[in-house]
Enzyme design. Sequence first.
Site, PDB file in Angstrom:
ATOM      1  N   SER A  61       0.817  -1.214   0.000  1.00 54.27           N
ATOM      2  CA  SER A  61       0.000   0.000   0.000  1.00 54.27           C
ATOM      3  C   SER A  61       0.852   1.266   0.000  1.00 54.27           C
ATOM      4  O   SER A  61       2.023   1.256   0.402  1.00 54.27           O
ATOM      5  CB  SER A  61      -0.914   0.015   1.228  1.00 54.27           C
ATOM      6  OG  SER A  61      -1.734  -1.127   1.225  1.00 54.27           O
TER       7      SER A  61
HETATM    8  N1  SAM Z   1      -0.281  -5.581   4.313  1.00 49.89           N
HETATM    9  C1  SAM Z   1       0.317  -5.772   3.023  1.00 49.89           C
HETATM   10  C2  SAM Z   1       1.637  -5.068   2.875  1.00 49.89           C
HETATM   11  O1  SAM Z   1       2.046  -4.364   3.801  1.00 49.89           O
HETATM   12  O2  SAM Z   1       2.277  -5.257   1.843  1.00 49.89           O
HETATM   13  C3  SAM Z   1      -0.671  -5.404   1.925  1.00 49.89           C
HETATM   14  C4  SAM Z   1      -0.881  -6.555   1.052  1.00 49.89           C
HETATM   15  S1  SAM Z   1      -2.016  -6.539  -0.249  1.00 49.89           S
HETATM   16  C5  SAM Z   1      -2.768  -4.965  -0.334  1.00 49.89           C
HETATM   17  C6  SAM Z   1      -3.296  -7.604   0.377  1.00 49.89           C
HETATM   18  C7  SAM Z   1      -2.873  -9.020   0.701  1.00 49.89           C
HETATM   19  O3  SAM Z   1      -3.996  -9.709   1.237  1.00 49.89           O
HETATM   20  C8  SAM Z   1      -2.395  -9.854  -0.497  1.00 49.89           C
HETATM   21  O4  SAM Z   1      -1.126 -10.343  -0.242  1.00 49.89           O
HETATM   22  C9  SAM Z   1      -3.434 -10.987  -0.584  1.00 49.89           C
HETATM   23  O5  SAM Z   1      -2.885 -12.211  -1.030  1.00 49.89           O
HETATM   24  C10 SAM Z   1      -3.900 -11.057   0.858  1.00 49.89           C
HETATM   25  N2  SAM Z   1      -5.210 -11.681   1.085  1.00 49.89           N
HETATM   26  C11 SAM Z   1      -6.352 -11.554   0.376  1.00 49.89           C
HETATM   27  N3  SAM Z   1      -7.328 -12.280   0.933  1.00 49.89           N
HETATM   28  C12 SAM Z   1      -6.791 -12.887   2.036  1.00 49.89           C
HETATM   29  C13 SAM Z   1      -7.303 -13.756   3.041  1.00 49.89           C
HETATM   30  N4  SAM Z   1      -8.571 -14.183   3.057  1.00 49.89           N
HETATM   31  N5  SAM Z   1      -6.463 -14.160   4.016  1.00 49.89           N
HETATM   32  C14 SAM Z   1      -5.156 -13.762   4.050  1.00 49.89           C
HETATM   33  N6  SAM Z   1      -4.630 -12.944   3.122  1.00 49.89           N
HETATM   34  C15 SAM Z   1      -5.444 -12.506   2.132  1.00 49.89           C
END
Ligand code: SAM
Length: 214
Positions: A61
């Site tokens: 983000s």
């Molecule tokens: N917090 C992260 C960072 O600092 O880089 C942001 C990551 S990105 C915006 C969102 C993440 O959520 C992705 O890596 C995606 O694979 C994960 N994601 C989506 N649905 C999920 C779920 N049900 N459980 C765990 N992770 C999930």
Amino acid sequence: MKYDRWRKRMVDDQIVGRGITDMAAIAAMERVPRHLFVPDALVDSAYGDHPLPIGEGQTISQPYIIAEMTQALHLDEHDRVLEIGTGSGYQAAVLAEIVFRVYTIERNKTLFHKTRKLFDDLKYYNIVTKYGDGTQGWPGESPFDAIIVTAGGENIPQPLIDQLGMGGRLVMPVGGAMIQELILLEKNVRGVSVSSLGGCRFVKLIGRHGWQED
Ligand code: SAM
């Protein structure tokens, strides 16, 4: 070193300059080397005012949104925080600079393994990782003082509300697949209260209590 300079400028211009006042969030973002959390080809863009791709169709983000979500959680050094969506690990590292322990769940296996190794390399020993569907939370470690969901869904998954402790705070992007509102939910003896922190755009939260996989 140039990254230290760029990080200081990022915090001054994008974080403090835009009204973030939470000293813990500011200090944490001054410390965490964001350029180590992005793909090698993008290290020189790491401190820019935008999200970046991290592979697997996912993103790290924009710095401001990380600061805004961190500030909204009103963290204390004794807190135990659950993050859904480990991704690059940057948000978890910012939290780990502030609180006692961070529990973070990632559903993408490639990102999960890559980021777990990075936490080890950077000696973030107070981050506990898990591979799986974060919409179901982490019942065995609940209740949590704060929960942060870093992917967007139509609703806040009920298991996460259930696993939030009394006095707990939860932030999550809620809305459609393309655009959402950043929602702050607070739990107290009278129940839960919900407020909006404004518009945002996150990748999809996919899981049992989120979107279905495409
Ligand atoms: N917090 C992260 C960072 O600092 O880089 C942001 C990551 S990105 C915006 C969102 C993440 O959520 C992705 O890596 C995606 O694979 C994960 N994601 C989506 N649905 C999920 C779920 N049900 N459980 C765990 N992770 C999930």
